[in-house]
Design an enzyme around this catalytic site. Structure first.
Site: not given
Ligand code: SAH
Length: 380
Positions: A123, A136, A143, A147, A150, A367
């Site tokens: 995406e 983006c 991944c 986390c 996410c 995000c």
């Molecule tokens: N892997 C990298 C970049 C991709 S995610 C990283 O972790 O930074 C981009 C941002 O979105 C990161 O700060 C991540 O923590 C955040 N993110 C992930 N899941 C999310 C969610 N459910 N709501 C809001 N932000 C989220």
């Protein structure tokens, strides 16, 4: 053991045990995977031409066709000989991505689902702001960072993207914008995947989109975000590029952070902050800490105080993200009033802070909500 192996071992399988492991579907026929021409830096293209009995200066002409005129076939590169056009077409592809879905939000955000040559899908999101259009991009299929809030990590990592597959996301979206004479003016590497887990491809991507003969997008208009892969932060600091740098922090101490982000077990918070300090010293630039606010988890005023103390001596800026809902996860977004309280506390302590404006939530393009369509197919 090589550094890469040690690194892989340290961050492998951070996706929790409870998660199903990725199962690669057997593909009956292996599709012919030609490398994308967008993977080549200008110097690499010059080398390829020389190796194939052509003049190096043709690389500049090819770049002009790819990134200025943005043609869709090698045929159209009319100042190249027919022989060279055929050689290029035999060696490379110009269309690694095909558009499966294009979904537009009420606020103008567009989410693209692109299919790769081997059938996986990724995406890409286009966001429209007053100051310009920002894109983006995704760096991996899935991944492996795990986390807990996410969606991108739910099916684990399938594979890294090649540099060209990342570049082509920008080219494809720019080609669409060409119809209305708009331009992609900034890039955030915050789509699916951990860019520092696919470091070399990410660096080539940066060099290609930033090059004045490439897409010519200024370094200060590009942001890369990492979950905190410490050795790569040092490497990145030493690259000497003026790219904006963001770190996903999400918690004010080691214990809380490793609960939310398993990567914190592999790279401890103090190691991470030391690397961030190295980055700010080496580049003279400030870092952005991303902080997703989750109700009852990391959003109290006491936590804001603890966070302020943790980062007060770092040249930084905090971006508060109201967490987006992911159906498979339990986290609930912090209420508006509590978000403002959190912000106020940081401000009072002298920390630069902003609250991220939400875009594309109605099409799950926000995000953390992105994930491969494929995951649904896998479980069928
Ligand atoms: N892997 C990298 C970049 C991709 S995610 C990283 O972790 O930074 C981009 C941002 O979105 C990161 O700060 C991540 O923590 C955040 N993110 C992930 N899941 C999310 C969610 N459910 N709501 C809001 N932000 C989220």
């Amino acid at each position: 053991m090589s550094d890469q192996q040690k690194f892989d071992e340290r961050i492998q399988d951070l996706v929790g045990e409870a998660e199903e492991k990725p199962v690669r579907r057997e593909k009956k026929e292996k599709p012919e995977l030609k490398p994308s021409i967008y993977s080549l830096r200008l110097d690499e293209l010059q080398q390829w031409l020389q190796d194939n009995g052509e003049k190096a200066f043709r690389a500049g002409q090819i770049y002009e066709w790819l990134y200025e005129k943005r043609v869709k076939t090698f045929e159209e590169m009319s100042n190249l000989s027919k022989g060279l056009r055929e050689k290029l077409a035999a060696a490379f592809t110009l269309t690694t991505l095909s558009t499966l879905v294009k979904q537009e939000s009420k606020d103008g955000t567009i989410k693209f689902l692109f299919q790769l040559q081997d059938g996986y899908s990724i995406e890409t999101v286009l966001m429209r702001h007053q100051y310009g259009n920002s894109i983006c991009v995704t760096t991996q299929v899935g991944c492996r960072i795990g986390c807990t809030f996410c969606a991108s990590t739910l099916g684990g990592l399938k594979r890294h993207l090649m540099a060209g597959e990342i570049v082509e996301q920008v080219v494809k979206v720019q080609q669409q914008l060409d119809e209305t004479e708009e331009r992609v003016s900034s890039i955030v590497i915050m789509g699916i995947g951990e860019p520092f887990d696919n470091y070399d491809a990410m660096m080539n991507f940066l060099k290609i989109v930033n090059h004045d003969k490439g897409l010519n997008i200024g370094a200060r208009h590009i942001t890369v975000s990492t979950s905190g892969i410490v050795p790569k932060i040092y490497q990145f600091a030493d690259e000497g590029m003026q790219i904006n740098f963001a770190v996903s922090l999400h918690a004010p101490n080691q214990e809380a952070r490793q609960k939310l982000m398993p990567i914190a077990r592999a790279y401890k918070l103090d190691e991470l902050l030391e690397a961030v300090r190295y980055y700010t010293k080496k580049t003279g630039r400030r870092v952005t800490f991303e902080y997703g606010l989750m109700s009852g988890e990391n959003d109290s005023v006491e936590v804001a105080e603890e966070l302020s103390a943790l980062i007060k001596n770092i040249k930084c800026h905090v971006n508060l993200i109201p967490i987006n809902y992911v159906p498979e996860r339990d986290y609930i977004r912090t209420s508006r009033s509590k978000i403002f309280d959190f912000e106020k506390t940081l401000k009072k302590n002298g920390i630069n802070v902003t609250i991220r404006r939400e875009q594309g939530a109605d099409i799950a393009a926000a995000c953390g909500q992105l994930r491969a369509q494929e995951r649904a197919e896998e479980t069928k």
